[in-house]
Design a protein around this motif. Structure first.
Motif, PDB file in Angstrom:
ATOM      1  N   PHE A  91       9.042   6.848 -36.246  1.00 28.86           N
ATOM      2  CA  PHE A  91      10.447   7.111 -35.948  1.00 28.86           C
ATOM      3  C   PHE A  91      11.155   7.696 -37.171  1.00 28.86           C
ATOM      4  O   PHE A  91      11.944   8.642 -37.064  1.00 28.86           O
ATOM      5  N   PHE A  94      10.047  11.328 -37.696  1.00 28.17           N
ATOM      6  CA  PHE A  94      10.709  12.249 -36.768  1.00 28.17           C
ATOM      7  C   PHE A  94      12.149  12.503 -37.206  1.00 28.17           C
ATOM      8  O   PHE A  94      12.646  13.640 -37.150  1.00 28.17           O
ATOM      9  N   LEU A  95      12.824  11.451 -37.653  1.00 28.82           N
ATOM     10  CA  LEU A  95      14.184  11.603 -38.161  1.00 28.82           C
ATOM     11  C   LEU A  95      14.202  12.532 -39.370  1.00 28.82           C
ATOM     12  O   LEU A  95      15.032  13.447 -39.450  1.00 28.82           O
ATOM     13  N   CYS A  98      13.797  16.151 -38.323  1.00 31.55           N
ATOM     14  CA  CYS A  98      15.020  16.727 -37.755  1.00 31.55           C
ATOM     15  C   CYS A  98      16.038  17.051 -38.844  1.00 31.55           C
ATOM     16  O   CYS A  98      16.720  18.083 -38.787  1.00 31.55           O
ATOM     17  N   PHE A 105      19.205  15.348 -33.930  1.00 35.01           N
ATOM     18  CA  PHE A 105      18.236  14.270 -33.795  1.00 35.01           C
ATOM     19  C   PHE A 105      18.360  13.534 -32.464  1.00 35.01           C
ATOM     20  O   PHE A 105      17.367  13.320 -31.766  1.00 35.01           O
ATOM     21  N   TYR A 109      15.401  13.077 -29.776  1.00 29.89           N
ATOM     22  CA  TYR A 109      14.711  11.790 -29.732  1.00 29.89           C
ATOM     23  C   TYR A 109      14.748  11.188 -28.332  1.00 29.89           C
ATOM     24  O   TYR A 109      13.739  10.665 -27.841  1.00 29.89           O
ATOM     25  N   ARG A 112      12.396  13.042 -26.222  1.00 30.51           N
ATOM     26  CA  ARG A 112      11.035  12.662 -26.634  1.00 30.51           C
ATOM     27  C   ARG A 112      10.626  11.353 -25.966  1.00 30.51           C
ATOM     28  O   ARG A 112       9.501  11.227 -25.464  1.00 30.51           O
ATOM     29  N   LEU A 144      17.638   3.237 -32.188  1.00 33.20           N
ATOM     30  CA  LEU A 144      18.857   3.970 -32.514  1.00 33.20           C
ATOM     31  C   LEU A 144      19.953   3.028 -33.013  1.00 33.20           C
ATOM     32  O   LEU A 144      20.767   3.398 -33.864  1.00 33.20           O
ATOM     33  N   THR A 387       9.827  18.185 -25.472  1.00 30.77           N
ATOM     34  CA  THR A 387      10.871  17.618 -26.324  1.00 30.77           C
ATOM     35  C   THR A 387      11.831  18.693 -26.815  1.00 30.77           C
ATOM     36  O   THR A 387      13.058  18.528 -26.761  1.00 30.77           O
TER      37      THR A 387
END
Length: 396
Positions: A91, A94-95, A98, A105, A109, A112, A144, A387
């Motif tokens: 996670f 991925f953040l 972005c 983001f 997300y 995704r 989140l 995504t």
């Protein structure tokens, strides 16, 4: 947002990264965890758990029983815990991706996770009823909220979910066994022995979405355990522990030195406790504890300079983890179910273990071959395209 993107260790990550920026050590960790998941899932598909005591005794010899106990103590649940931890860690990756590419983001997300949910439904129906992707997609939304929390509350909440909650649940009035997951063995054997593929699909869906009369300790623990591991992975990613293993060597040694013996003690105590008893439920916390010990020890070993061939050997399966996960379930059905070779309920644990290793070796070899001309695995590529809502190039 900021403390997730500026954690220590980012600049030294190239010591264990490919030119693409992927962390090879993390890919190797994911691949090794996937091996344990594959073994446990294929054993589940093999039908041994559907047999009554008398029939099981004719299939399982002494070596099979020893192997089954060893897998239950050392592997079952631990590999899935490690995989869940790495999902939370990813996670943060991925953040970061972005932020570096200046892409939005939140919508990416959420899309995704929605695509992952769809893949989970496909998996539960067609490949393996015991899918984990649906749970990942649903619980992944809660990351989140955790993203807004400082490091200390994230760590504390993770430890409460992983260590305190199993004891609290064990002392509650909830039943320990999960009635929603208990099916007559003969019914499942008949369904999965049927030569019709669609009968398999029907029963897969029945097992996954089967109604449960009440929440049980085991079912609730599955969700709290996954969420706790997600949070621990988020904390680790922010801290940069796996980005620079050498810098955090003492910390990882301490984790391994404590978590492995404590986790083993708890798992052995759980195995010796009466079935479906509160003590057995309380010791469920040993599963994530032992898994974190494995992660710490494996990260230290894989980060050694001499371990580079091992990292490179396993990394392709970690890079194509979604493809390997989905296709291993399909391979298990082909081998054991009635529409395939129909070996369900006829192979002992030692035989299933050998079959699982062969399946993994075959998939690992295919990953090496596939990634020579291609950037991503087929399912990973589809995941990225859906995504980003773009037709992304798959060839290098």
């Amino acid at each position: 947002m900021q403390d997730a993107s500026s954690s220590p260790g980012r600049k030294t990550a190239q010591t264990v990264s490919e030119s693409s920026g992927r962390l090879v050590t993390v890919d190797a960790l994911r691949a090794i965890a996937l091996l344990g998941i594959l073994i446990i899932n294929i054993r589940s598909i093999s039908g041994l758990d559907f047999l009554n005591a008398e029939t099981l005794a004719t299939v399982q010899g002494g070596a099979d029983r020893l192997a089954a106990t060893t897998l239950a103590v050392l592997v079952k649940g631990k590999s899935l815990s490690a995989f869940s931890f790495l999902f939370g860690f990813s996670f943060t990756l991925f953040l970061d991706s972005c932020l570096r590419s200046e892409r939005p983001f939140l919508p990416l997300y959420l899309r995704r996770l929605f695509v992952l949910l769809c893949f989970g439904l496909i998996n539960a129906a067609f490949f393996y009823w015991g899918d984990i992707l649906i749970n990942y997609a649903v619980l992944g939304v809660l990351l989140l909220i955790a993203l807004r929390l400082p490091q200390l509350p994230v760590l504390v909440l993770s430890l409460v979910l992983l260590l305190v909650l199993p004891t609290v649940m064990a002392l509650s009035d909830m039943p320990v066994a999960d009635p929603g997951m208990m099916y007559e063995g003969l019914k499942s054997l008949a369904a999965y022995s049927d030569p019709s593929f669609w009968r398999t699909v029907e029963h897969n869906l029945e097992r996954f979405f089967g109604p449960s009369e009440e929440m049980s300790v085991v079912r609730l623990w599955r969700y709290t355990d996954i969420l706790g591991l997600f949070l621990l992975g988020l904390w680790t990613g922010r801290a940069g522990v796996l980005h620079d293993v050498s810098r955090h060597r003492r910390f990882l040694i301490s984790v391994a030195a404590v978590a492995i013996p404590v986790g083993l003690f708890m798992e052995l105590s759980r195995a010796l406790a009466p079935p479906e008893s509160p003590p057995q439920a309380a010791f469920m916390a040993g599963t994530p504890v032992l898994a974190m010990g494995y992660i710490a020890a494996a990260a230290l070993l894989l980060n050694l300079a001499s371990a580079e061939p091992v990292r490179r050997f396993f990394a392709p399966a970690g890079k194509m983890a979604l493809t390997v996960y989905l296709m291993s379930g399909l391979a298990g059905e082909i081998i054991f179910y009635g529409w395939g070779f129909n070996l369900i309920g006829e192979v002992g644990t030692m035989g299933v273990l050998g079959i699982s290793i062969l399946v993994y070796a075959g998939l690992l070899g295919l990953c090496h071959l596939w990634l020579r001309p291609f950037r991503y695995g087929p399912w990973e590529w589809l995941w990225r395209c859906l995504t980003y809502l773009q037709w992304l190039p798959i060839r290098k």
